[in-house]
Write an enzyme that holds these catalytic residues in place. Sequence first.
Site, mmCIF file in Angstrom:
data_model
loop_
_atom_site.group_PDB
_atom_site.id
_atom_site.type_symbol
_atom_site.label_atom_id
_atom_site.label_comp_id
_atom_site.label_asym_id
_atom_site.label_seq_id
_atom_site.Cartn_x
_atom_site.Cartn_y
_atom_site.Cartn_z
ATOM 1 C CB THR A 94 -35.880 13.955 27.014
ATOM 2 O OG1 THR A 94 -37.110 13.867 27.737
ATOM 3 C CG2 THR A 94 -34.920 12.883 27.506
ATOM 4 C CG ASP A 95 -37.276 18.034 23.172
ATOM 5 O OD1 ASP A 95 -36.500 18.819 23.772
ATOM 6 O OD2 ASP A 95 -37.184 17.752 21.963
ATOM 7 C CB CYS A 96 -41.233 14.014 26.707
ATOM 8 S SG CYS A 96 -39.963 12.798 26.341
ATOM 9 C CE1 TYR A 97 -41.432 11.558 31.833
ATOM 10 C CE2 TYR A 97 -40.595 10.739 29.734
ATOM 11 C CZ TYR A 97 -41.526 10.690 30.764
ATOM 12 O OH TYR A 97 -42.546 9.781 30.712
#
Lengths: 404, 135
Positions: free
Chosen positions: A136-139
Site C-alpha cells: 500500500t502507499d503507507c506499507y
Amino acid sequence: MAKTYQEINDRIRGGEVVVVTAEEMIDVVDEKGPAGAAAQVDVVTTGTFAPMCSSGALINFGHSTPRIRASEGWLNDVPAYGGLAAVDLYIGATAVVEGDPLNAQHPGEFRYGGGHVIEELVAGKDVRLRASGYGTDCYPRRELDTWINIQDLNECTLLNPRNCYQNYSVAVNLNEERDIYTYMGVLKRDLGNANYCSAGQLSPLLNDPYYRTIGIGSRIFLGGAEGYVFWPGTQHNPTAARAGNGVPKGGAGTLAVVGDMKQMDPQWMVGVSMYGYGVSLTVGIGTAIPILDEEMALYTAVKDEDIVAPIVDYSRGYPYNEGGPLGYVDYKRLRSGSIQINGREVPTGSLSSYPKARQIAGILKDWIQRGEFLLSEPVQQIPSADSGVSFKPLRERPVQPEVS
Amino acid sequence: MATRRVVLRYPRHLIDEPVVSHLVKNYDLELNILRANITPESEGLLVVGLEGSEENLRQGLAWTRDQGVAVEPLERDVVRDEDRCNHCGACLTICPTEALYREVATQEVHFDSDRCVACELCVPACPPRAMKVEF
C-alpha cells in the site's frame, strides 16, 4: 468466620499465610473438618498440565524499513493469522507446519506446528519469520524473511481462548475393526484402552466448582509465570449436569487466560504431536483459591473418588453425536490403571500429567509463601450454574441458492 | 529366565516352514512377535522377543541358525528423553510389554528398558515425543 481477600493478602505480605495444595487440603479437612480447616488454611493451590488446543500467541514483531502490512505470516513455516494490524500476528497452537503430509498417509505424525513454535519462542530460540503483504502507499514492502527472538519482540502474549476444562470425558473406541487416532490419543479397537484427561482433585475448576473465587482478573500460574483469567473460556458450560457435591459430571466450565510469554518457562509450555490428529500445546496452569469460608474449605477438599467422568465412544458417539455416555467412572479408579466397561477390564491411559499438576500446585504454594504472589479478587464473576448459560450445538440452516 | 530380542531373516525357501513354532515348542520359549514382514526380495523378516532359560535360548537359536535362518541381535533401542517426558500417560496402554508403566502412588510414568522390545509403538504415540529410537 469469613476471611476477605484483603486479609489473606495482608497475611501473604506479612509472611504468615498458611498455604496448602489441593492434595494436602484433603487431609486437613479430613482431620479438622471444614470449619477447622477454614480457620487454619488461607489459600489452596491447584494445578493442571495437559494439551489445551484453544491456545495461541499474539506477537508484535516491530516495523521494518520500509514498512510492511503483514497480511500473511509464517513462524518457522507454520502459518500465522495476519488479519490484524500491520505487524501483529496470531499463531494458533494447532496450526500445522506448511507442507506437512497431514493425514494423507493415515495416521499422520504431525511433528511440528504452532504449539512447537510457542514452546521455542518461550525457550528463547530464534524463530524464522516470513511475511507477505500486498503493498500500500503507507506499507509498500511486500516480502519479509528474518530471524526473530522473543526478547526483541514488542509483545509476545499467550492469549488462550479456552483452557482449563472443568472435567472431561474418558475416551474409548467401540469399533471392533480398527484403532482410531484422536485428540484423546490412540484409542485401540474394541475397548482396547480408555484415555482420560483431568488433574481431578488437583484441577483448578474442580476445586471451585461454582467459580466463586475465579473470574475475570484472577491472577494465576500460567506457563511458569503470572497470568490472568480474562474471560470465561469458549464453550463455557456452567449449567452442565452436576453431582451432589456440585462437581460437574463432565466437561463444564472453561477459562480464557492471558500472560506474558517473555516471563514463561518452556517446561510449562510444551508443543505436542497427537498421532493421526494434529499438533497442540500442553499448558501448565495453577490457581490460588482463597479459603474465604467453610464452603471453600469443603470444595477444595474434593477427592478423586468424588469426581466422575463420562465414558464416551470416540468411534461413533463423539464424532456423530450418537448415543449418550457408556457410563461414569471416578478418577481414583481411572488412576488405578484399569476400569470396568460393559463388564470388561479396560486399561487406562491419560493425557493430563498428574505429577506435573502436583508440581505446579507446589510451585504456586511456594510463591505465595515467599510473598511473591498475591491473590486478586475477580473484577467480574464468570457465569455459574444459575446463569442459564449453556453450550449449544450448531443449528445448521441450509443456504438456498440466490435467485437474481 | 532370560530374554533376547532378535531379528530373524528367512531365505525364500524357508518362508513356508514352521521354524518359529518348532523353536517355541521344542525349546520351551515364550515368543512375542514385534514385527513381521516379507521383503520385496521375498525374504522373510521377523523381529521377536524370546523368553526362556539361558540354555534353551542358546540351543534354540543355534538350532534356528542350523535351519538356514540368519539370527541377529536387535540392534536398535528405544530410549526416553527424561527431560521431555511429561509423565502424562498417553503411552501406557500402547506399550505391549508394560515396559512403560505407572506407579500408582506417585502417578509417575516409568520406563523399564529391560522389558522394552523396541516395537517403537510408543514413539509416535508420545505427545511430546520423548520416546526415541537409537541405533
